[in-house]
Write an enzyme that holds these catalytic residues in place. Structure first.
Site, PDB file in Angstrom:
ATOM      1  N   CYS A  79      -0.901  -1.174   1.775  1.00  0.00           N
ATOM      2  CA  CYS A  79      -1.629   0.088   1.724  1.00  0.00           C
ATOM      3  C   CYS A  79      -2.601   0.139   2.895  1.00  0.00           C
ATOM      4  O   CYS A  79      -3.274  -0.856   3.187  1.00  0.00           O
ATOM      5  CB  CYS A  79      -2.384   0.199   0.406  1.00  0.00           C
ATOM      6  SG  CYS A  79      -3.332   1.722   0.214  1.00  0.00           S
ATOM      7  N   HIS A  83      -2.357   7.328  -5.662  1.00  0.00           N
ATOM      8  CA  HIS A  83      -3.642   7.564  -4.984  1.00  0.00           C
ATOM      9  C   HIS A  83      -4.328   8.804  -5.544  1.00  0.00           C
ATOM     10  O   HIS A  83      -5.553   8.817  -5.738  1.00  0.00           O
ATOM     11  CB  HIS A  83      -3.446   7.752  -3.474  1.00  0.00           C
ATOM     12  CG  HIS A  83      -3.469   6.491  -2.692  1.00  0.00           C
ATOM     13  ND1 HIS A  83      -4.543   5.638  -2.659  1.00  0.00           N
ATOM     14  CD2 HIS A  83      -2.543   5.945  -1.868  1.00  0.00           C
ATOM     15  CE1 HIS A  83      -4.286   4.612  -1.863  1.00  0.00           C
ATOM     16  NE2 HIS A  83      -3.067   4.771  -1.368  1.00  0.00           N
ATOM     17  N   HIS A 120       3.580   5.601  -4.752  1.00  0.00           N
ATOM     18  CA  HIS A 120       2.338   5.064  -4.190  1.00  0.00           C
ATOM     19  C   HIS A 120       1.339   6.182  -3.904  1.00  0.00           C
ATOM     20  O   HIS A 120       0.167   6.097  -4.278  1.00  0.00           O
ATOM     21  CB  HIS A 120       2.683   4.283  -2.911  1.00  0.00           C
ATOM     22  CG  HIS A 120       1.521   3.649  -2.236  1.00  0.00           C
ATOM     23  ND1 HIS A 120       1.314   2.296  -2.252  1.00  0.00           N
ATOM     24  CD2 HIS A 120       0.505   4.165  -1.500  1.00  0.00           C
ATOM     25  CE1 HIS A 120       0.221   2.007  -1.564  1.00  0.00           C
ATOM     26  NE2 HIS A 120      -0.291   3.138  -1.098  1.00  0.00           N
ATOM     27  N   GLU A 121       1.806   7.240  -3.223  1.00  0.00           N
ATOM     28  CA  GLU A 121       0.891   8.318  -2.834  1.00  0.00           C
ATOM     29  C   GLU A 121       0.428   9.126  -4.042  1.00  0.00           C
ATOM     30  O   GLU A 121      -0.734   9.535  -4.113  1.00  0.00           O
ATOM     31  CB  GLU A 121       1.532   9.217  -1.778  1.00  0.00           C
ATOM     32  CG  GLU A 121       1.937   8.499  -0.492  1.00  0.00           C
ATOM     33  CD  GLU A 121       0.862   7.617   0.125  1.00  0.00           C
ATOM     34  OE1 GLU A 121      -0.342   7.937   0.027  1.00  0.00           O
ATOM     35  OE2 GLU A 121       1.216   6.579   0.721  1.00  0.00           O
TER      36      GLU A 121
END
Length: 162
Positions: A88, A134, A130-131
């Site tokens: 990351c 976030h 993953h995004e």
């Protein structure tokens, strides 16, 4: 607009659930900044919190395709979760193995409010998960197996940038 500085682990914006975006003129600037920031070689995705903006949008750069999505919602995760190496930009210099689904699909909108869908396998599936994490205030290290997470936190705390 311009490439924006990436916020690093420890910044509270990275652990905050992002607000939905209302499509107004100022959103175009955010999207331009996200696209400019993700174009740097080696970057697969950049979420708005990573550039200090608590809003639900991210950009991606996978297999030569660069794009963005506003207000993404994960609508499908499929296949048997598998261990993948993951890093990351907000936890620089570290890669750890964690479980991810091999296929992901998200829906959202573009700047004009048109519905869009992003999906993929491999790196794209990983980037979508993953995004989106976030945007929910979750870092990839939060999903590590308990013992590995403890080791990862020790390594991060020993890093030069922490």
């Amino acid at each position: 607009m311009t490439e924006r500085q990436i916020r690093i682990f420890g910044d509270p914006v990275l652990k905050t659930v992002s607000d939905p975006i209302r499509l107004t003129d100022d959103v175009a600037g955010l999207i331009t900044d996200l696209l400019d920031t993700v174009k740097i070689p080696g970057r697969a995705g950049v979420a708005a919190p990573q550039i200090g903006v608590n809003q639900r949008a991210f950009s991606f750069n996978v297999d030569g395709e660069i794009g963005y999505i506003i207000n993404p919602v994960v609508v499908e995760l499929s296949g048997d979760p598998e261990l993948v190496d993951e890093g990351c930009l907000s936890v620089p210099g570290f890669y750890f193995q964690r479980m991810r689904y091999p296929f992901a699909r998200v829906t959202g909108v573009d700047l004009e409010g048109n519905a869009i869908e992003l999906s993929g396998e491999g790196v794209m599936a990983q980037a979508l998960q993953h995004e989106t994490d976030h945007l929910d205030g979750t870092l990839y290290i939060d999903g590590l197996e308990k013992t590995l997470r403890r080791e990862a936190m020790q390594a991060i705390r020993s890093s030069d940038w922490f």
